[in-house]
Design an enzyme around this catalytic site. Sequence first.
Site, short mmCIF file in Angstrom:
data_model
loop_
_atom_site.label_atom_id
_atom_site.label_comp_id
_atom_site.label_asym_id
_atom_site.label_seq_id
_atom_site.Cartn_x
_atom_site.Cartn_y
_atom_site.Cartn_z
N LYS A 196 43.55 107.82 -29.75
CA LYS A 196 44.67 107.64 -31.20
C LYS A 196 45.68 108.57 -30.12
O LYS A 196 46.15 109.35 -30.03
CB LYS A 196 43.60 109.44 -31.87
CG LYS A 196 44.62 109.84 -33.08
CD LYS A 196 45.93 109.90 -33.41
CE LYS A 196 46.48 111.37 -32.43
NZ LYS A 196 47.43 111.51 -33.16
N THR A 251 46.48 123.89 -24.96
CA THR A 251 45.35 124.58 -25.19
C THR A 251 44.66 125.25 -26.31
O THR A 251 43.44 125.24 -26.80
CB THR A 251 44.98 125.86 -24.09
OG1 THR A 251 45.46 125.62 -22.69
CG2 THR A 251 44.04 126.52 -24.31
N GLY A 254 42.88 121.95 -27.91
CA GLY A 254 41.75 121.33 -26.88
C GLY A 254 40.70 122.67 -27.96
O GLY A 254 39.18 122.65 -27.60
N GLU A 271 41.99 118.04 -20.72
CA GLU A 271 43.34 118.81 -19.66
C GLU A 271 43.76 118.98 -20.58
O GLU A 271 44.79 117.88 -21.21
CB GLU A 271 43.88 117.31 -18.81
CG GLU A 271 44.86 117.87 -17.75
CD GLU A 271 45.78 117.91 -18.08
OE1 GLU A 271 46.26 119.22 -18.25
OE2 GLU A 271 46.69 116.46 -18.39
N GLU A 402 53.06 128.22 -21.67
CA GLU A 402 54.23 126.88 -21.36
C GLU A 402 54.90 126.78 -21.88
O GLU A 402 54.56 126.87 -23.59
CB GLU A 402 53.23 126.05 -21.77
CG GLU A 402 52.55 124.58 -20.66
CD GLU A 402 51.87 123.62 -21.24
OE1 GLU A 402 51.72 123.22 -20.17
OE2 GLU A 402 51.05 123.76 -22.16
#
Length: 506
Positions: A196, A251, A254, A271, A402
């Site tokens: 995907k 994150t 995730g 990751e 980030e």
Amino acid sequence: MTTLTRDEAADRPTVPGAGAGEQLMLIDGERMPALAGGTIDVFDPSTGELIGTTPDGQAADVDRAVAVAERTFDERVWQGLSGAARQKILWRAADLIEQHTEELAALESLNNGMVIPMAQALIATAAETIRYYAGWATKLYGITSEISSLEAQYHTYTLREPVGVCALIIPWNAPSTLTVQKVAPALAAGCSVVIKPSEETPFTALRLAELFEQAGVPRGVINVVTGYGESAGATLAAHDKVAKIAFTGSTEVGKSIVKAAADNLKKVTLELGGKSPVIVFDDADIDAAIAGAANAIFMHSGQICAAGSRLYVQRPVFDKVVHGIARIAENLKIGPGSDLTTQIGPIVSQKQLARVLSLISSGIEEGAELVTGGERVHRDGYYVQPTILANPEPGARVIQEEIFGPVLTAIVFDTVDDVVAMANDSTYGLGAAIWTTDISKAHLTAKKLQAGFVWLNCHYVLDNSVPAGGYKQSGWGRELGPEGLDPYLQTKSVFAALTPAPFLNA
């Protein structure tokens, strides 16, 4: 700030690129639309112009792709081949990708905004990654041993077998490289996969899948479903027929994947984000440190997970280092990735551009000094000036979050203990860099940093033989190296009785 006028842009040297246009998903070796018929518009970040569409895959499309992958796995059309046969096919795939470097790099640049030299280098790296894991296809060894109990003897051995259907969810910042980093070990292990790609950068994954099939990977072993993360991606993460999920991205997403994967306890590797510190001591080769720190944040417009976005400079050389990086920033040539003279390209999307500019504004509002940059470049496309913010408050968003843009925060420090504490004061732990000519200080500081990889007097050095991944909320597990193969395998233990074993009396 150096920019191109429209007349200059018209005359710029370019590399011929592949077209995008209307693309379809790849399922069971066939290109097909979404069952519901929806499409997603895809844009060139260098101009903001529409360059194509892909299907808006939904749960039914994911179910169809997973069913095909499951069938090919159960029928052993790929895992049933010998390791040597899989190895040869993967080597052919690597050769084909190398032969199509110019096409793939141009497509990556068109879809992603990446400068052509970087895109070409990453395509070459992807081919080498395939070759590295092709070698592992013939080396999936178990162990053998003889064990003894008080009553009988046994011969035992282990088998390393593919886990099954793997879902590979790819981000937008380096689509070709990160697709291959997942596909290569999965195929070497004998798995079937559903890819995907990001809805913003879907084109190279589709083309790579075609090249793998052209090399001899049986149809249906690699399937590509395009769509949004909240629909297609979420369905894959929760799908009960998916045995393994590999994700690169934020994150936040995730964490949602971990929750979705819990229902059938599928294997998960992640990751995730980074906020990587770059530490410059006063005994460093200052010119090299300035160039290295600038490259660490401004390469690919800062859209790299391990970008060196937090700069810590020892007090005696702080001004020299910051001003040196500022001079580099102010002279970088901004433009489309397809322009061979471009040094820094666009942000990937209007949405991401708005987020970067918002974070810059918040940093200034929270007390940081704007050293250079800070504004959108006024031209077509999604460009932002390379930006340096000096000495923001410790809790400022520009230090904690980030940004994924060409934005550097520069902070002064005095002692090793001070800088280690500041560097580790983050929820992330992906990469870190240290610049010093004192070898003992370099290695001792590296041991104290909470990061998955640490660079000494360099940045962005990776190798297929060495694992990459993060500490803390920068991820689970590792990609690359032997460790990158392990998540796609499971171990079976077999016990054979060599002497009769006693049975309990009823």
